[in-house]
Design a protein around this motif. Structure first.
Motif, PDB file in Angstrom:
ATOM      1  N   ASP A 247      -4.359 -19.977   1.593  1.00  0.00           N
ATOM      2  CA  ASP A 247      -3.700 -19.640   0.342  1.00  0.00           C
ATOM      3  C   ASP A 247      -3.528 -18.131   0.189  1.00  0.00           C
ATOM      4  OD1 ASP A 247      -3.498 -22.270  -0.342  1.00  0.00           O
ATOM      5  OD2 ASP A 247      -5.341 -22.305  -1.533  1.00  0.00           O
ATOM      6  N   PHE A 248      -4.211 -17.346   1.028  1.00  0.00           N
ATOM      7  CA  PHE A 248      -4.102 -15.891   0.993  1.00  0.00           C
ATOM      8  C   PHE A 248      -2.748 -15.505   1.582  1.00  0.00           C
ATOM      9  CE2 PHE A 248      -5.056 -11.613   2.733  1.00  0.00           C
ATOM     10  CZ  PHE A 248      -5.401 -11.003   1.542  1.00  0.00           C
ATOM     11  N   SER A 249      -1.859 -14.987   0.755  1.00  0.00           N
ATOM     12  CA  SER A 249      -0.474 -14.787   1.159  1.00  0.00           C
ATOM     13  C   SER A 249      -0.270 -13.454   1.863  1.00  0.00           C
ATOM     14  CB  SER A 249       0.434 -14.851  -0.070  1.00  0.00           C
ATOM     15  OG  SER A 249       0.218 -13.710  -0.892  1.00  0.00           O
ATOM     16  N   GLU A 250       0.880 -13.354   2.528  1.00  0.00           N
ATOM     17  CA  GLU A 250       1.237 -12.098   3.170  1.00  0.00           C
ATOM     18  C   GLU A 250       1.443 -11.003   2.133  1.00  0.00           C
ATOM     19  OE1 GLU A 250       4.464 -12.507   5.906  1.00  0.00           O
ATOM     20  OE2 GLU A 250       3.526 -14.149   7.000  1.00  0.00           O
ATOM     21  N   LYS A 251       1.921 -11.376   0.953  1.00  0.00           N
ATOM     22  CA  LYS A 251       2.098 -10.391  -0.111  1.00  0.00           C
ATOM     23  C   LYS A 251       0.757  -9.788  -0.524  1.00  0.00           C
ATOM     24  CE  LYS A 251       6.515 -10.123  -1.006  1.00  0.00           C
ATOM     25  NZ  LYS A 251       7.223  -8.818  -0.825  1.00  0.00           N
ATOM     26  N   GLN A 252      -0.263 -10.636  -0.589  1.00  0.00           N
ATOM     27  CA  GLN A 252      -1.597 -10.134  -0.917  1.00  0.00           C
ATOM     28  C   GLN A 252      -2.126  -9.228   0.187  1.00  0.00           C
ATOM     29  OE1 GLN A 252      -3.022 -14.233  -1.662  1.00  0.00           O
ATOM     30  NE2 GLN A 252      -4.000 -13.403  -3.500  1.00  0.00           N
ATOM     31  N   LEU A 253      -1.876  -9.618   1.434  1.00  0.00           N
ATOM     32  CA  LEU A 253      -2.304  -8.793   2.560  1.00  0.00           C
ATOM     33  C   LEU A 253      -1.576  -7.451   2.535  1.00  0.00           C
ATOM     34  CD1 LEU A 253      -3.924  -8.449   5.162  1.00  0.00           C
ATOM     35  CD2 LEU A 253      -2.094  -9.634   6.392  1.00  0.00           C
ATOM     36  N   GLU A 254      -0.287  -7.493   2.235  1.00  0.00           N
ATOM     37  CA  GLU A 254       0.490  -6.255   2.134  1.00  0.00           C
ATOM     38  C   GLU A 254      -0.075  -5.340   1.052  1.00  0.00           C
ATOM     39  OE1 GLU A 254       5.159  -4.904   1.583  1.00  0.00           O
ATOM     40  OE2 GLU A 254       4.478  -6.789   0.718  1.00  0.00           O
ATOM     41  N   SER A 255      -0.412  -5.931  -0.095  1.00  0.00           N
ATOM     42  CA  SER A 255      -0.957  -5.148  -1.198  1.00  0.00           C
ATOM     43  C   SER A 255      -2.280  -4.492  -0.819  1.00  0.00           C
ATOM     44  CB  SER A 255      -1.146  -6.044  -2.427  1.00  0.00           C
ATOM     45  OG  SER A 255      -1.736  -5.331  -3.489  1.00  0.00           O
ATOM     46  N   LEU A 256      -3.139  -5.235  -0.117  1.00  0.00           N
ATOM     47  CA  LEU A 256      -4.429  -4.687   0.290  1.00  0.00           C
ATOM     48  C   LEU A 256      -4.266  -3.590   1.340  1.00  0.00           C
ATOM     49  CD1 LEU A 256      -6.605  -7.932   0.452  1.00  0.00           C
ATOM     50  CD2 LEU A 256      -6.781  -6.073  -1.213  1.00  0.00           C
ATOM     51  N   LEU A 257      -3.324  -3.771   2.258  1.00  0.00           N
ATOM     52  CA  LEU A 257      -3.070  -2.732   3.255  1.00  0.00           C
ATOM     53  C   LEU A 257      -2.569  -1.456   2.579  1.00  0.00           C
ATOM     54  CD1 LEU A 257      -1.364  -4.761   6.146  1.00  0.00           C
ATOM     55  CD2 LEU A 257      -3.536  -3.530   6.299  1.00  0.00           C
ATOM     56  N   GLN A 258      -1.660  -1.618   1.624  1.00  0.00           N
ATOM     57  CA  GLN A 258      -1.110  -0.453   0.932  1.00  0.00           C
ATOM     58  C   GLN A 258      -2.174   0.267   0.107  1.00  0.00           C
ATOM     59  OE1 GLN A 258       2.255   0.935   0.848  1.00  0.00           O
ATOM     60  NE2 GLN A 258       2.174  -0.198   2.778  1.00  0.00           N
ATOM     61  N   SER A 259      -3.042  -0.499  -0.525  1.00  0.00           N
ATOM     62  CA  SER A 259      -4.083   0.122  -1.355  1.00  0.00           C
ATOM     63  C   SER A 259      -5.151   0.811  -0.510  1.00  0.00           C
ATOM     64  CB  SER A 259      -4.733  -0.924  -2.265  1.00  0.00           C
ATOM     65  OG  SER A 259      -5.441  -1.893  -1.508  1.00  0.00           O
ATOM     66  N   SER A 260      -5.155   0.544   0.800  1.00  0.00           N
ATOM     67  CA  SER A 260      -6.135   1.163   1.695  1.00  0.00           C
ATOM     68  C   SER A 260      -5.647   2.478   2.292  1.00  0.00           C
ATOM     69  CB  SER A 260      -6.480   0.194   2.840  1.00  0.00           C
ATOM     70  OG  SER A 260      -7.060  -0.994   2.348  1.00  0.00           O
ATOM     71  N   LEU A 261      -4.392   2.844   2.014  1.00  0.00           N
ATOM     72  CA  LEU A 261      -3.845   4.085   2.560  1.00  0.00           C
ATOM     73  C   LEU A 261      -4.576   5.292   1.984  1.00  0.00           C
ATOM     74  CD1 LEU A 261      -0.031   3.255   2.336  1.00  0.00           C
ATOM     75  CD2 LEU A 261      -1.349   3.506   4.443  1.00  0.00           C
ATOM     76  N   ARG A 262      -4.789   6.305   2.822  1.00  0.00           N
ATOM     77  CA  ARG A 262      -5.369   7.568   2.380  1.00  0.00           C
ATOM     78  C   ARG A 262      -4.276   8.634   2.351  1.00  0.00           C
ATOM     79  NH1 ARG A 262      -9.595   5.938   5.892  1.00  0.00           N
ATOM     80  NH2 ARG A 262      -7.857   5.567   7.310  1.00  0.00           N
ATOM     81  N   GLY A 263      -4.255   9.434   1.310  1.00  0.00           N
ATOM     82  CA  GLY A 263      -3.217  10.449   1.190  1.00  0.00           C
ATOM     83  C   GLY A 263      -1.987   9.890   0.490  1.00  0.00           C
ATOM     84  N   THR A 264      -1.108  10.780   0.074  1.00  0.00           N
ATOM     85  CA  THR A 264       0.141  10.403  -0.587  1.00  0.00           C
ATOM     86  C   THR A 264       1.299  11.005   0.200  1.00  0.00           C
ATOM     87  OG1 THR A 264       0.183  12.391  -1.973  1.00  0.00           O
ATOM     88  CG2 THR A 264      -1.029  10.473  -2.821  1.00  0.00           C
ATOM     89  N   PRO A 265       2.536  10.555  -0.057  1.00  0.00           N
ATOM     90  CA  PRO A 265       3.677  11.134   0.664  1.00  0.00           C
ATOM     91  C   PRO A 265       3.769  12.651   0.545  1.00  0.00           C
ATOM     92  CG  PRO A 265       4.350   9.126  -0.439  1.00  0.00           C
ATOM     93  CD  PRO A 265       2.936   9.402  -0.893  1.00  0.00           C
ATOM     94  N   SER A 266       3.178  13.211  -0.512  1.00  0.00           N
ATOM     95  CA  SER A 266       3.240  14.665  -0.696  1.00  0.00           C
ATOM     96  C   SER A 266       2.070  15.400  -0.044  1.00  0.00           C
ATOM     97  CB  SER A 266       3.279  15.002  -2.189  1.00  0.00           C
ATOM     98  OG  SER A 266       2.093  14.547  -2.831  1.00  0.00           O
ATOM     99  N   SER A 267       1.137  14.661   0.569  1.00  0.00           N
ATOM    100  CA  SER A 267      -0.063  15.287   1.132  1.00  0.00           C
ATOM    101  C   SER A 267       0.251  16.352   2.170  1.00  0.00           C
ATOM    102  CB  SER A 267      -0.966  14.222   1.770  1.00  0.00           C
ATOM    103  OG  SER A 267      -1.398  13.277   0.836  1.00  0.00           O
ATOM    104  N   LEU A 268       1.326  16.147   2.910  1.00  0.00           N
ATOM    105  CA  LEU A 268       1.660  17.061   4.003  1.00  0.00           C
ATOM    106  C   LEU A 268       2.823  17.991   3.667  1.00  0.00           C
ATOM    107  CD1 LEU A 268       1.247  14.531   6.940  1.00  0.00           C
ATOM    108  CD2 LEU A 268      -0.084  16.618   6.645  1.00  0.00           C
TER     109      LEU A 268
END
Length: 354
Positions: free
Chosen positions: A36-57
């Motif tokens: 029942d764990f969807s790809e959308k949920q997996l995508e959300s968890l992967l995105q929330s695990s990112l370090r830094g923001t697009p402006s970091s560099l």
């Protein structure tokens, strides 16, 4: 009197009537719930695990070109270059310092970092964080020819700019600080818009010559993409390590990834292996010491060289039979990769002596 023989007759071969009670095996119940764990949920968890923001560099890299489609391939080429300070000097050292500050993110698993954060809060002390910094620093090789400045840049750009998530901390698996980890320079993941998982195999090369950096990078990357899934595949050891040491503390995320990496799971049919490559090399586009150039002049000079880099990259993609693989290929021209490398090693407390 002959005793009457009482028996219950049953026709051989006639199946017993099944009862209406069906018992679900506990393992199957867990499996159903897990599906029942969807790809959308997996995508959300992967995105929330990112370090830094697009402006970091933003302070350290200027985007010259993005998403150039290389003819006859599925590769997109990107080019970034270093900015100037207010006095017209190229900002090499600030980039190296930024990457030095990211070594905990790069080298230490998220679960370990989160434990240290909690301990720092509960003890009202930064000691647990400083210990992690020392541990991360010791994990990086002190060889003078180290390419780990390039690997850190690859990591920083992958998460902050391209939005793909590191899924294993390979540095914690090193057996010697004076040796490089034998495997890819990084493994990253994202959920595709149309569904399925992209695994990005990272490779970085830092050389003075653009052609050497490009050719060596694609040659090193090719086995991770070309070989079929199997125990003898170059990437198989990394796949096993991801299953064992995935860089997350959320079991849902770990289990979601494992489904896509399990060759006995139908979801593995939707796993696509992709390339994420970075090359840094010397360029005469920058001003020499004592001379001056504007940012516009640097960009124009890079534009004049870009066709050569595109042609070289396309040629080596073809030479390594990588035309059919989705890849991001990043070029980062620098005034001197040796100056960048030596200063980065100095920040780690190492000299140029191997």
């Amino acid at each position: 009197m002959e005793r009457e023989h009482l028996s219950t007759k049953q026709t051989i071969g006639t199946p017993m009537k099944a009862t209406s009670l069906q018992i679900e095996h506990p393992g199957n119940i867990a499996l159903h719930n897990h599906n029942d764990f969807s790809e959308k949920q997996l995508e959300s968890l992967l995105q929330s695990s990112l370090r830094g923001t697009p402006s970091s560099l933003d302070a350290h890299l200027i985007c010259h070109t993005q998403n150039i489609a290389l003819t006859g391939t599925k590769t997109k080429l990107h080019c970034y270059y270093l900015p100037l300070d207010g006095n017209g000097r190229v900002r090499v050292k600030p980039l190296a310092e930024h990457l030095r500050h990211r070594i905990i993110d790069y080298a230490i698993p998220r679960a370990t970092v989160n434990e240290a954060k909690s301990l720092a809060i509960s003890t009202n002390s930064m000691a647990p964080i400083l210990k992690l910094d020392e541990r991360a620093k010791k994990l990086l090789t002190h060889l003078a020819t180290s390419g780990e400045g390039g690997e850190l840049l690859l990591f920083a750009m992958a998460e902050a700019i391209f939005g793909i998530t590191q899924i294993i901390c390979k540095m914690t698996l090193k057996t010697s600080t004076s040796m490089h980890y034998h495997g890819s320079d990084g493994v990253y993941a994202e959920i595709r818009a149309e569904g399925g998982l992209n695994i990005y195999w990272g490779e970085s090369k830092v050389y003075q010559s653009p052609s050497t950096a490009i050719s060596n990078c694609l040659e090193s990357l090719s086995p991770f993409l070309l070989e079929e899934d199997g125990e003898d595949a170059e990437r198989n050891q990394d796949i096993l390590l991801i299953n064992e040491f995935a860089n997350f503390d959320d079991e849902r995320l770990i289990n979601g990834l494992k489904e896509f990496l399990d060759k006995d799971n139908p979801k593995s049919h939707k796993t696509r292996h992709c390339g994420f490559a970075l090359t840094a090399f010397d360029s005469k586009s920058y001003p020499t010491v004592g001379a001056s150039k504007s940012a516009e002049e640097i960009a124009a000079s890079i534009t004049r060289q870009l066709n050569n880099w595109k042609s070289t990259t396309t040629g080596h993609i073809s030479a390594n039979s990588l035309e059919s693989f989705d890849m991001h290929f990043i070029c980062v021209p620098m005034p001197s990769v040796e100056a960048f490398r030596s200063y980065f090693l100095k920040l780690l407390g190492a000299g140029n002596d191997s």
